[in-house]
Structures are given as C-alpha cells and as structure tokens.
Design an enzyme around this catalytic site. Structure first.
Site, mmCIF file in Angstrom:
data_model
loop_
_atom_site.group_PDB
_atom_site.id
_atom_site.type_symbol
_atom_site.label_atom_id
_atom_site.label_comp_id
_atom_site.label_asym_id
_atom_site.label_seq_id
_atom_site.Cartn_x
_atom_site.Cartn_y
_atom_site.Cartn_z
ATOM 1 N N ASP A 183 0.827 -1.212 0.000
ATOM 2 C CA ASP A 183 0.000 0.000 0.000
ATOM 3 C C ASP A 183 0.862 1.264 0.000
ATOM 4 O OD1 ASP A 183 -2.375 1.386 -0.024
ATOM 5 O OD2 ASP A 183 -2.773 1.150 2.120
ATOM 6 N N HIS A 212 2.356 3.463 -9.064
ATOM 7 C CA HIS A 212 2.145 2.030 -9.328
ATOM 8 C C HIS A 212 3.327 1.440 -10.103
ATOM 9 C CE1 HIS A 212 -1.690 2.386 -7.535
ATOM 10 N NE2 HIS A 212 -2.258 3.069 -8.511
ATOM 11 N N LEU A 236 10.324 -20.642 -4.774
ATOM 12 C CA LEU A 236 9.439 -19.669 -4.105
ATOM 13 C C LEU A 236 8.060 -19.751 -4.749
ATOM 14 C CD1 LEU A 236 9.045 -17.042 -2.285
ATOM 15 C CD2 LEU A 236 9.542 -15.755 -4.351
#
Ligand code: IPE
Ligand code: IPE
Ligand code: MG
Length: 245
Positions: free
Chosen positions: A25, A42, A136
C-alpha cells in the site's frame, strides 16, 4: 536484476518465516509526495516488487503472497484501473522469463473471470510455465477479496454436497484459493494503515501483523529484513500460555 551492492544482512539469530504476505500500500501517496501522477507510483511499486521477490529468494522465504488488486479497487477512477491493468500485463511479459529461471512458481488468488481476456491468458500461461518450480511460491492476489473467497468456497462446497457433519477447518481451507499452502506467518502492510482491507481474512487468523510507515515503493530489501527481525521478537501463543521452558 539482482542488486549487486546490497548490504550483507545478519540472519544468524533469525528464524525465517515460511510464508510472508504483503499488503503493498501507499503507491498513490508516494507519487503525490513527489508531485507525480498516481500511476507513476504504481510503476515504482512494480519495480519494488521485483526487489522484494529477489530478497525473498535470497532470504529463503518459501511463500510470498502479495495483494495486487482488490475486488474493491475496481471502484477507482477508470484511468487508474486501466493504468494498473497495463502495468500488470507489462510486468508479466517482462518478468516471467526471469521469474521462471529463479525457480518461482506463480499462483493466482482471486477471480480471473472478471479480468480482460488478454490478461487472463497471460496469467494462465505464466502459471502453466512455472507450475513445477519450487524455490518460491508467489501468490498474486488479483481481483481478490477475502469475503468473495469465502463465498466462492461455500458455493463450491454446496455444489459438492459437503454435509455439515464432515465440515472441518481443514476441509474448508482446502476450498480456498490458498489450498495446500501453509497460512501466512507474517503479514506486512506498508504506508502506515492499520487495517486488513479484506486480505486473507481466514488464513491470517494467527499471522503476526507488521505495519510499517514506508510507502510500498520505498519498502525494499532492508525493510523486509527489519520486518523479519521484528517477527523474531514475537511470541506466537495461539491462545495458549507463554512457553517458559
Ligand atoms: C496500493 O497503493 C496499490 C493498489 C491498491 C492497487 P494505493 O494505490 O492504494 O496507494 P495509496 O494508498 O492511495 O497511497
Ligand atoms: C489494499 O489497499 C489493496 C491492495 C493493496 C491491493 P487499498 O488502498 O485498496 O485499501 P484501503 O482502501 O486503504 O483499505
Ligand atoms: Mg491504498
């Protein structure tokens, strides 16, 4: 793009959480603080995600879940939503080869049907390409909401004629998008907000929560390290009494 001059970090006394989840965020506020449009935030956020994935591989984290776009984020201005979709598509195109080489296995959490067909296609191909990797697991929560996920699970269970007597927490979990994966040990939220915003509301029941004031584009590898150090100071009791042995 591994960062070459990264500072050595001391993990000698550290237990690495197996599953880290992040509410990424603060992109908009990061951009505003620099006089830039939100979409620039972004883009910077996507660059930071690259750094964090590299750090997770380096630190030996096994599962990383990132909150990329919520079911509520569709309500943002159309230009921002379009900008975000463009960034997701570009990041997938540019990064999937290297992610595959790094041994990253991509999963999607959420509803792909609500997303533009071309982007759906890219996501499906990326999942197929990386499905056998095991270094991962990268869960991308995209068009994801915790409540929507629970409703989706309940609908599936009804369709499967699951009877109330056999329903357990384990069975319920197996109907969630995270089926088969350990619940998050650590949930990080950047940008100083102290709320869960519909993220992993079932799975994070006993996760350790780590809020940090850093905006997501500034969080970085050392921010992740500090979160792990803080995690190591927690006493996870799961409702029991402290272990004094
Ligand atoms: C997080 O940053 C990215 C998404 C929710 C897609 P924000 O866009 O929410 O940034 P702030 O919270 O407005 O600063
Ligand atoms: C949560 O951030 C969603 C993502 C990070 C994708 P938001 O910015 O949408 O959440 P609120 O509005 O602050 O609760
Ligand atoms: Mg936000």
């Amino acid at each position: 793009m591994l960062e070459r001059q990264s500072k050595p970090l001391d993990f000698s006394a550290c237990k690495i959480p197996e599953h880290v989840a992040i509410i990424m965020d603060g992109n908009g506020r990061w951009a505003r603080s620099k006089g830039l449009p939100r979409v620039a935030g972004h883009r910077a956020g996507a660059e930071n995600l690259r750094r964090i994935i590299n750090a997770c591989v380096e630190f030996g984290i096994k599962i990383l879940t990132i909150y990329a776009f919520s079911t509520e984020n569709w309500g943002r201005p159309e230009s921002e939503v379009r900008g975000l979709m463009r960034i997701f598509a570009r990041v997938l195109d540019q990064e999937i080869g290297e992610l595959h080489e790094q041994g990253v296995c991509l999963h999607h959490l959420g509803d792909l049907e609500g997303v533009e067909a071309k982007l759906q296609d890219k996501v499906r191909r990326a999942i197929e390409l990386t499905k056998d990797n095991d270094r991962l697991v990268l869960n991308v929560a995209f068009n994801y909401g915790g409540r929507a996920e629970i409703l989706h699970a309940v609908r599936q269970m009804l369709a499967d004629d699951i009877s109330p007597e056999i329903l357990t927490e384990e069975l319920f979990s197996s109907y969630l998008f995270t089926r088969g994966l350990k619940d998050p040990d650590l949930v990080i939220r950047t940008s100083g907000e102290l709320r869960i915003s519909n993220f992993l509301i079932w799975q994070a029941a006993y996760s350790e929560y780590y809020p940090t004031p850093a905006f997501w584009p500034d969080f970085g590898r050392e921010g992740l390290y500090e979160a792990i150090v803080a995690y190591n100071k927690r006493d996870r009791r799961y409702g029991l009494v402290p272990d004094e042995s």
